[in-house]
Motif scaffolding. Structure first.
Motif, PDB file in Angstrom:
ATOM      1  N   VAL A 165       8.258  10.442  65.354  1.00 23.41           N
ATOM      2  CA  VAL A 165       8.920   9.626  66.370  1.00 23.41           C
ATOM      3  C   VAL A 165       8.898   8.154  65.965  1.00 23.41           C
ATOM      4  O   VAL A 165       7.901   7.641  65.452  1.00 23.41           O
ATOM      5  N   THR A 192       7.407  14.450  69.681  1.00 20.89           N
ATOM      6  CA  THR A 192       8.514  14.461  68.721  1.00 20.89           C
ATOM      7  C   THR A 192       7.978  14.139  67.336  1.00 20.89           C
ATOM      8  O   THR A 192       7.368  13.084  67.143  1.00 20.89           O
ATOM      9  N   THR A 219      15.045  15.510  62.434  1.00 21.13           N
ATOM     10  CA  THR A 219      13.999  16.187  63.208  1.00 21.13           C
ATOM     11  C   THR A 219      13.471  17.426  62.495  1.00 21.13           C
ATOM     12  O   THR A 219      12.395  17.928  62.844  1.00 21.13           O
TER      13      THR A 219
END
Length: 205
Positions: free
Chosen positions: A58, A55, A135
């Motif tokens: 993150v 990710t 994101t």
């Protein structure tokens, strides 16, 4: 943005030999720094770190004896062949704190059939709250024609994020499709056919 909790152990051994020993145990050496603290040397579980780093940006909650902190990965060293994580630099962050990070740029839709999409930037720098880092940012390119472009200042950033890059920098543009040149073989065949027609005409005369 969710937090990933990872068990952290304090590390007191250093050097290449110590790092190799840690990796053989399927763990990763790491360093936590920031906010004026002395760097903390840690050991983290290798598989959990690998999963977390899938990710972008993150947020990692480091929890262990003498460690209870939030951090963002700022430097990751990987094995160039096998791809496993060899070392991680972690930046200490606090809830409510603003941080500058790069978030990925993705596109949706298709440009006009006469053009090709030329993505100049795959990520753009933004400022956001450490526990609410977006994101990524999407750009709708549906129907954009040749000559159209999108700058960083035109991006519709997620709520809570502000641009930290030059607003005039070009993120993407639409360029003309290259003109396909006729195949050499085809030109040669056309030339041979023309010569054949001339010869037949001469024989008929």
């Amino acid at each position: 943005m969710s937090e990933v909790r990872i068990a952290a152990e304090s590390r007191t051994t250093f050097g290449k030999g110590a790092a190799r020993k840690i990796r053989r145990a399927d763990k990763v050496p790491a360093v936590l720094y920031g906010h004026g603290i002395d760097p903390k040397h840690l050991t983290l579980p290798g598989h959990e770190v690998l999963l977390a780093l899938r990710t972008p940006n993150v947020l990692i909650h480091l929890k262990g004896e003498g460690v209870d902190e939030l951090a963002l990965p700022k430097g990751v060293q990987r094995d160039p062949i096998k791809g496993f994580v060899e070392h991680v630099d972690l930046l200490l962050v606090k809830r409510g704190e603003k941080v500058t990070v790069e978030i990925p740029v993705t596109t949706v839709g298709d440009v006009h059939t006469d053009g090709l999409l030329d993505l100049q930037l795959v990520a753009v720098a933004v400022e956001a709250e450490a526990t609410h880092i977006p994101t990524g940012v999407e750009v709708d390119v549906e129907g954009l024609e040749v000559g159209n472009s999108v700058t960083a200042g035109q991006l519709a950033l997620p709520q809570g994020a502000t641009l930290a890059a030059d607003p005039e920098v070009v993120v993407l543009q639409v360029i003309a499709k290259p003109v396909e040149a006729p195949a050499e073989g085809g030109e040669a065949a056309e030339g041979a056919a023309a010569e054949g027609e001339t010869a037949e005409a001469a024989a008929a005369e």
